[in-house]
Scaffold this motif. Structure first.
Motif, PDB file in Angstrom:
ATOM      1  N   THR A  64       0.824  -1.208   0.000  1.00  0.00           N
ATOM      2  CA  THR A  64       0.000   0.000   0.000  1.00  0.00           C
ATOM      3  C   THR A  64       0.859   1.260   0.000  1.00  0.00           C
ATOM      4  N   GLU A  65       2.025   1.188   0.617  1.00  0.00           N
ATOM      5  CA  GLU A  65       2.921   2.344   0.578  1.00  0.00           C
ATOM      6  C   GLU A  65       3.430   2.576  -0.843  1.00  0.00           C
ATOM      7  N   ARG A  66       3.748   1.511  -1.557  1.00  0.00           N
ATOM      8  CA  ARG A  66       4.175   1.650  -2.952  1.00  0.00           C
ATOM      9  C   ARG A  66       3.043   2.222  -3.813  1.00  0.00           C
ATOM     10  N   ILE A  67       1.814   1.758  -3.561  1.00  0.00           N
ATOM     11  CA  ILE A  67       0.669   2.274  -4.317  1.00  0.00           C
ATOM     12  C   ILE A  67       0.478   3.762  -4.038  1.00  0.00           C
ATOM     13  N   ALA A  68       0.547   4.136  -2.764  1.00  0.00           N
ATOM     14  CA  ALA A  68       0.380   5.546  -2.405  1.00  0.00           C
ATOM     15  C   ALA A  68       1.468   6.406  -3.043  1.00  0.00           C
ATOM     16  N   GLU A  69       2.679   5.882  -3.073  1.00  0.00           N
ATOM     17  CA  GLU A  69       3.776   6.639  -3.680  1.00  0.00           C
ATOM     18  C   GLU A  69       3.514   6.884  -5.163  1.00  0.00           C
ATOM     19  N   ARG A  70       3.029   5.870  -5.874  1.00  0.00           N
ATOM     20  CA  ARG A  70       2.743   6.049  -7.302  1.00  0.00           C
ATOM     21  C   ARG A  70       1.556   6.984  -7.508  1.00  0.00           C
TER      22      ARG A  70
END
Length: 284
Positions: A64-70
């Motif tokens: 979810t952190e990777r998704i939020a970053e994108r």
């Protein structure tokens, strides 16, 4: 001649009638958060809706952190929004007309690496978790960023069941004893209708937050249509809108509208800072 007032039930009868009533229901606040408690204290009975999200519901924090970053990249949000609108198999070029084909393919591959899409034949892709629209994703992203960047207690997709007030509260947040309400719009300004703006104002007037922000996830100007629509709903006397910076507009000291030009969350943060300062004591 004035007619004498008819006598009502005696005091004994009134007490007897009240004593026969069943005990009232007792609703305790469920373990939740300060922001939900603030809604209860305002007389509402809020509940959380399940956000319609295009990624696995059991996604771990790292994913979810990777998704939020994108999602912090405006071009990626546009691409994902386009992929959602394709309603099935899509080519990268179909999903966005705002990036070149190689970059669009990179974004499609990003969706695959984020477990949001799968490859198909002939260079096409398909979302693994189809959703109705981009709205829930935008609410999730902004709520997560408010929590992570500014330390707010946040709830997204809140049904507050206000009488004669339709719609949900997209994002509500609490900090320093103050309530913040943000309404999300993921379409261009030309699609914003007066009845949507009126509904937003009904929610603001029912909720009475310390600060309200209309968040337009677009790089287009707000001064042409959006700001005048908001002004038309303000109670008289209507103040002149104030441009804080770029497309961050103050309609009143406690009502703002922002777009995504340069960076969505930076603009939201600027509006919050302006609104918080307006709520603070005057300088010495």
């Amino acid at each position: 001649m004035t007619e004498p007032l008819s006598k009502g039930p005696s005091a004994r009868d009134q007490e007897h009638h009240a004593a026969q009533a069943p005990p009232p229901s007792r609703t305790l606040l469920q373990p939740s958060s300060e922001v939900m408690a603030m809604l209860v204290r305002r007389g509402f009975q809020p509940s959380l809706a399940t956000l319609d999200l295009p990624f696995p519901p059991d996604a771990d924090e790292a994913l979810t952190e990777r998704i939020a970053e994108r999602l912090g990249h405006y071009a990626f949000r546009l691409f994902l929004r386009g992929a959602i609108l394709r309603r099935g198999s899509f080519s990268p070029e179909d999903a966005s007309k705002y990036v070149e084909a190689p970059r669009a393919t990179e974004m499609a591959e990003d969706l695959v690496s984020l477990r949001m899409a799968a490859r198909e034949e002939d260079g096409r892709y398909r979302l693994l978790h189809p959703v109705r629209n981009f709205g829930g994703t935008l609410e999730w992203y902004v709520g997560r960023e408010l929590r992570g960047r500014l330390g707010f207690d946040v709830a997204a997709g809140v049904k507050f069941h206000a009488p004669e007030v339709g719609g949900d509260l997209d994002v509500v947040a609490a900090a320093e004893g103050r309530l913040l309400y943000l309404e999300m719009k993921s379409s261009p300004p030309k699609h914003l209708a007066q009845d949507e703006v009126s509904a937003f104002f009904r929610r603001v007037r029912a909720l009475r937050p310390h600060l309200a922000i209309l968040v337009m996830d677009t790089a287009l100007r707000l001064s042409d249509k959006v700001v005048p629509l908001l002004q038309a709903e303000l109670s008289a006397p209507v103040p002149e809108p104030r441009r804080v910076v770029r497309e961050v507009w103050a309609l009143t000291p406690h009502l703002y509208v922002v777009n995504a030009k340069q960076d969505l969350m930076t603009n939201v943060g600027i509006a919050i800072a302006e609104g918080w300062r307006a709520l603070s004591p005057p300088p010495p």
